[in-house]
Enzyme design. Sequence first.
Site, PDB file in Angstrom:
ATOM      1  N   LEU A 133     -11.288   9.571   7.336  1.00 23.96           N
ATOM      2  CA  LEU A 133     -12.441  10.296   6.781  1.00 23.96           C
ATOM      3  C   LEU A 133     -13.683   9.776   7.494  1.00 23.96           C
ATOM      4  O   LEU A 133     -13.855   8.562   7.641  1.00 23.96           O
ATOM      5  CB  LEU A 133     -12.528  10.064   5.275  1.00 23.96           C
ATOM      6  CG  LEU A 133     -11.255  10.452   4.506  1.00 23.96           C
ATOM      7  CD1 LEU A 133     -11.299   9.921   3.087  1.00 23.96           C
ATOM      8  CD2 LEU A 133     -11.082  11.959   4.491  1.00 23.96           C
ATOM      9  N   LYS A 159     -18.280  -5.711   0.536  1.00 28.12           N
ATOM     10  CA  LYS A 159     -19.341  -5.068  -0.233  1.00 28.12           C
ATOM     11  C   LYS A 159     -20.551  -5.989  -0.312  1.00 28.12           C
ATOM     12  O   LYS A 159     -20.398  -7.216  -0.388  1.00 28.12           O
ATOM     13  CB  LYS A 159     -18.823  -4.747  -1.638  1.00 28.12           C
ATOM     14  CG  LYS A 159     -17.666  -3.763  -1.606  1.00 28.12           C
ATOM     15  CD  LYS A 159     -16.877  -3.755  -2.900  1.00 28.12           C
ATOM     16  CE  LYS A 159     -15.626  -2.898  -2.728  1.00 28.12           C
ATOM     17  NZ  LYS A 159     -14.655  -3.131  -3.812  1.00 28.12           N
ATOM     18  N   GLY A 168      -9.183  -5.369   5.610  1.00 28.82           N
ATOM     19  CA  GLY A 168      -9.422  -4.542   6.794  1.00 28.82           C
ATOM     20  C   GLY A 168      -8.506  -4.869   7.974  1.00 28.82           C
ATOM     21  O   GLY A 168      -8.606  -4.242   9.026  1.00 28.82           O
ATOM     22  N   GLU A 174      -2.751   7.799   7.908  1.00 32.97           N
ATOM     23  CA  GLU A 174      -3.672   8.483   7.008  1.00 32.97           C
ATOM     24  C   GLU A 174      -4.717   9.219   7.818  1.00 32.97           C
ATOM     25  O   GLU A 174      -5.122   8.746   8.884  1.00 32.97           O
ATOM     26  CB  GLU A 174      -4.415   7.432   6.163  1.00 32.97           C
ATOM     27  CG  GLU A 174      -4.124   7.543   4.714  1.00 32.97           C
ATOM     28  CD  GLU A 174      -4.752   6.422   3.895  1.00 32.97           C
ATOM     29  OE1 GLU A 174      -5.814   5.898   4.267  1.00 32.97           O
ATOM     30  OE2 GLU A 174      -4.159   6.089   2.878  1.00 32.97           O
ATOM     31  N   ARG A 181      -7.025  -6.809 -10.561  1.00 36.86           N
ATOM     32  CA  ARG A 181      -7.761  -8.016 -10.975  1.00 36.86           C
ATOM     33  C   ARG A 181      -9.185  -7.628 -11.326  1.00 36.86           C
ATOM     34  O   ARG A 181      -9.588  -6.484 -11.158  1.00 36.86           O
ATOM     35  CB  ARG A 181      -7.801  -9.001  -9.802  1.00 36.86           C
ATOM     36  CG  ARG A 181      -8.409  -8.335  -8.566  1.00 36.86           C
ATOM     37  CD  ARG A 181      -8.710  -9.290  -7.449  1.00 36.86           C
ATOM     38  NE  ARG A 181      -8.981  -8.575  -6.222  1.00 36.86           N
ATOM     39  CZ  ARG A 181     -10.154  -8.046  -5.869  1.00 36.86           C
ATOM     40  NH1 ARG A 181     -11.188  -8.146  -6.695  1.00 36.86           N
ATOM     41  NH2 ARG A 181     -10.315  -7.413  -4.725  1.00 36.86           N
ATOM     42  N   LYS A 232       0.797  -1.230   0.000  1.00 36.77           N
ATOM     43  CA  LYS A 232       0.000   0.000   0.000  1.00 36.77           C
ATOM     44  C   LYS A 232       0.822   1.270   0.000  1.00 36.77           C
ATOM     45  O   LYS A 232       0.393   2.282  -0.548  1.00 36.77           O
ATOM     46  CB  LYS A 232      -0.941  -0.015   1.190  1.00 36.77           C
ATOM     47  CG  LYS A 232      -1.953  -1.114   1.029  1.00 36.77           C
ATOM     48  CD  LYS A 232      -3.039  -0.956   2.005  1.00 36.77           C
ATOM     49  CE  LYS A 232      -4.165  -1.869   1.581  1.00 36.77           C
ATOM     50  NZ  LYS A 232      -5.293  -1.755   2.449  1.00 36.77           N
ATOM     51  N   ASN A 271      -6.875  -2.432  -7.061  1.00 37.21           N
ATOM     52  CA  ASN A 271      -6.986  -3.885  -7.188  1.00 37.21           C
ATOM     53  C   ASN A 271      -6.608  -4.281  -8.610  1.00 37.21           C
ATOM     54  O   ASN A 271      -7.175  -3.778  -9.571  1.00 37.21           O
ATOM     55  CB  ASN A 271      -8.409  -4.342  -6.869  1.00 37.21           C
ATOM     56  CG  ASN A 271      -8.728  -4.155  -5.399  1.00 37.21           C
ATOM     57  OD1 ASN A 271      -7.870  -4.337  -4.546  1.00 37.21           O
ATOM     58  ND2 ASN A 271      -9.935  -3.745  -5.104  1.00 37.21           N
TER      59      ASN A 271
END
Length: 448
Positions: A203, A237, A165, A200, A291, A116, A289
């Site tokens: 948000l 998701k 996560g 970071e 893929r 990342k 991602n």
Amino acid sequence: MFNKILIANRGEIALRIHRAAKDLGIPTVAIHSTADAQAMHVRLADESVCIGPAASTHSYLNQPAILSACEITGAEAVHPGYGFLSENAGFAQIVEEHGIAFIGPTSEHIRIMGDKIAAKETVKALGVPCVPGSEGEVTSFDDARQIAAEIGYPVLVKAAAGGGGRGMKLAKTTADLTDAYGQARSESKAAFGNDAVYLEKYLTLPRHIEVQVIGDTHGNACHLGERDCSLQRRHQKVFEECPSPVIDEETRARIGKVCADAVREIGYRGVGTIEFLYEDSEFYFIEMNTRLQVEHPVTEAVYGVDLVREQIRIAAGEKLSFSQDDLTPRGHAIECRINAERIPSFAPCPGLVKAYHSPGGLGVRMDSGLYSGYSVPPHYDSLIGKLIVSGHDRPDCLMRLKRALGELVVDGIDTTTPLFHALLENADIQAGDYNIHWLEDWLAEDLA
Ligand code: ADP
């Protein structure tokens, strides 16, 4: 074009890849574990090879067995689907070292985006907007404290090697930071064998908006708009739509161009998704991602493109079959992930499907390997199907979704279908007014 493609995956995505290959006239090889011998994609593939026992570490993640299956069957290309080995740079590399095409990006691009910190540095240099935070790795607590004070609380300590996560800790104040920093490092070390972390800004009420990109080996790259995947439970998701209810044409063109230019610049091969958090009309990159995504069909419905077909063609060295100007979004599409889970606990519910009936009709697509008499094995992810509906606008799509969900029959096991029936009755969902915390809040309050 390839003489034969080996599908290194299972479930609905294996079937999806099989279908795209057959539409191109290419024979397929299914690999499967002993638990998946009766799976639909195995039954439909031209050849199949059992590569190991149920546990995925011994089957779908078993690289020597998959390479042997390629050799035995003479497959010229491997499609990894999503999950399993799809973002394993070492696998992509070894496949290509064996003279077999990997239907995906180069191992180098997979490696960069899998880290990342490297990913963020790479895309930032290409003009992609990122979440304010540390410049790269934070190696001491003192640095962490200083950077957090500069960017302002709340902050997230994130693992460079993170995924799903894990290795991510929230600090609301300086007092929290000591624990957050220590825990993120140790959790990441334990889970990924790497304790590099970065900071970071957190948000508070963002949406999850991701841009679909595609590039070929001839220097062409395009974007196919965005998907809104803000409805999530435990970072998974649940319900995805294209386009996002909050992105207008001008914004789409602007962020889409930034993403397409970035992948063109690095010579990216194949499909990819650049994920953003979106808050107060600003985009903040979180990851790329490398893929095919589970939710790719909503983009296919709106843009009229077969993304898997393009993946295969690109891997075979062909040019993209469209240019940016050919890509005009039409209407709206929504996907519901149908999981073998009991509502409201979301407990997995594998077992025998006594009867199955798939919804159909105009604007309805059901991607699933289910059939009457099929037994959902307990060893894998609980996703058993994806219901994708499209219509000329969002309200149309919501009505059609309600109709299609009503036609779906999966007897014998519980599924997440009741969740979607309930969501469709909700005024926020009808208005498209939700963020990444909405679903969990609603589940806690309304479905308890
Ligand atoms: P992973 O690879 O572990 O899924 P991501 O970076 O994609 O990690 O982040 C996972 C989820 O965590 C995001 O979808 C979002 O819900 C949340 N998240 C990540 N970064 C931030 C941030 N800076 N502020 C708020 N939420 C964040």
